[in-house]
Scaffold this active site. Sequence first.
Site, PDB file in Angstrom:
ATOM      1  CG  ASP A  99      -0.324  -0.291   2.604  1.00 19.55           C
ATOM      2  OD1 ASP A  99       0.948  -0.544   2.561  1.00 19.55           O
ATOM      3  OD2 ASP A  99      -1.090  -0.238   3.553  1.00 19.55           O
ATOM      4  CG  ASP A 102       6.325   6.075   6.876  1.00 25.14           C
ATOM      5  OD1 ASP A 102       6.580   7.069   6.381  1.00 25.14           O
ATOM      6  OD2 ASP A 102       5.671   6.008   7.876  1.00 25.14           O
ATOM      7  N   GLY A 104      10.462   2.437   5.025  1.00 24.91           N
ATOM      8  CA  GLY A 104      11.178   1.638   4.078  1.00 24.91           C
ATOM      9  C   GLY A 104      11.339   0.379   5.035  1.00 24.91           C
TER      10      GLY A 104
HETATM   11  P1  IMP Z   1       7.384   1.381   6.607  1.00 28.18           P
HETATM   12  O1  IMP Z   1       7.856   0.305   7.097  1.00 28.18           O
HETATM   13  O2  IMP Z   1       7.607   2.573   7.614  1.00 28.18           O
HETATM   14  O3  IMP Z   1       7.742   1.765   5.235  1.00 28.18           O
HETATM   15  O4  IMP Z   1       5.728   1.351   6.856  1.00 28.18           O
HETATM   16  C1  IMP Z   1       4.918   0.455   5.847  1.00 28.18           C
HETATM   17  C2  IMP Z   1       3.738   0.126   6.401  1.00 28.18           C
HETATM   18  O5  IMP Z   1       3.345   1.298   7.430  1.00 28.18           O
HETATM   19  C3  IMP Z   1       2.545   0.475   5.108  1.00 28.18           C
HETATM   20  O6  IMP Z   1       2.618  -0.876   4.689  1.00 28.18           O
HETATM   21  C4  IMP Z   1       1.439   0.632   6.146  1.00 28.18           C
HETATM   22  O7  IMP Z   1       0.688  -0.611   6.559  1.00 28.18           O
HETATM   23  C5  IMP Z   1       1.868   1.411   7.212  1.00 28.18           C
HETATM   24  N1  IMP Z   1       1.859   3.046   6.941  1.00 28.18           N
HETATM   25  C6  IMP Z   1       2.562   3.677   6.702  1.00 28.18           C
HETATM   26  N2  IMP Z   1       2.427   4.923   6.581  1.00 28.18           N
HETATM   27  C7  IMP Z   1       0.982   4.968   6.651  1.00 28.18           C
HETATM   28  C8  IMP Z   1      -0.024   5.855   6.528  1.00 28.18           C
HETATM   29  O8  IMP Z   1       0.125   7.083   6.212  1.00 28.18           O
HETATM   30  N3  IMP Z   1      -1.317   5.553   6.747  1.00 28.18           N
HETATM   31  C9  IMP Z   1      -1.544   4.184   6.969  1.00 28.18           C
HETATM   32  N4  IMP Z   1      -0.628   3.143   7.049  1.00 28.18           N
HETATM   33  C10 IMP Z   1       0.776   3.613   6.910  1.00 28.18           C
END
Ligand code: IMP
Length: 178
Positions: A99, A102, A104
């Site tokens: 989805d 963020d 990463g």
């Molecule tokens: P990362 O590991 O920080 O890249 O986060 C990835 C996961 O965090 C995504 O697959 C989402 O499930 C969740 N996530 C990150 N940002 C958002 C947001 O703005 N809204 C909802 N879910 C988010």
Amino acid sequence: MGYPVGRTLITANDIQARVLDLAEAISHDYAGRDLLLICVLKGAAIFWADLCRALRVPCQSDFVAMESYGDATTPLEEPRFTKAIDVALADRDILIVEDIIDTGHTSVGLRALLGAQSPRSLALCALLDKAERRQVNAPIEYCGFIIPNAFVVGYGLDFAQRYRHLPYIAVLEDQAGH
Ligand code: IMP
């Protein structure tokens, strides 16, 4: 109860048009290959459903679940894998369907997990890229939209399991700049 939904960031029409673009590019690149979509639950479920139905190439799908946030809006540094894949990945052309990228950490962790099973190729398709929040190098081969640093909901994305059903992407009020 959660926060009220704020302004719309990406309309339903714009999402649908971009999903068709992505499906076109993927169909072109994976023609004649052995495509396996890995949908990252729960947030990518609606994106995956639209994307796979717009593909013009045969594919299979499987699902993984990873816990990155719990009920909070700050990511965990070490994502936890809560549902593993059910199919063999050796010699498959894997396309992870996410989805949002963020920090990463989730996609880097997932790539390592899947890459250890010797797929023929491994690439990532993400609807949203919150590029300015990146903490690790996380390549995105197919990216829908680069968005600013705000907590967004809708089209599968949640806050505390709410708002996934919205057909558009909206910013959560009071969450911009988290
Ligand atoms: P990362 O590991 O920080 O890249 O986060 C990835 C996961 O965090 C995504 O697959 C989402 O499930 C969740 N996530 C990150 N940002 C958002 C947001 O703005 N809204 C909802 N879910 C988010």
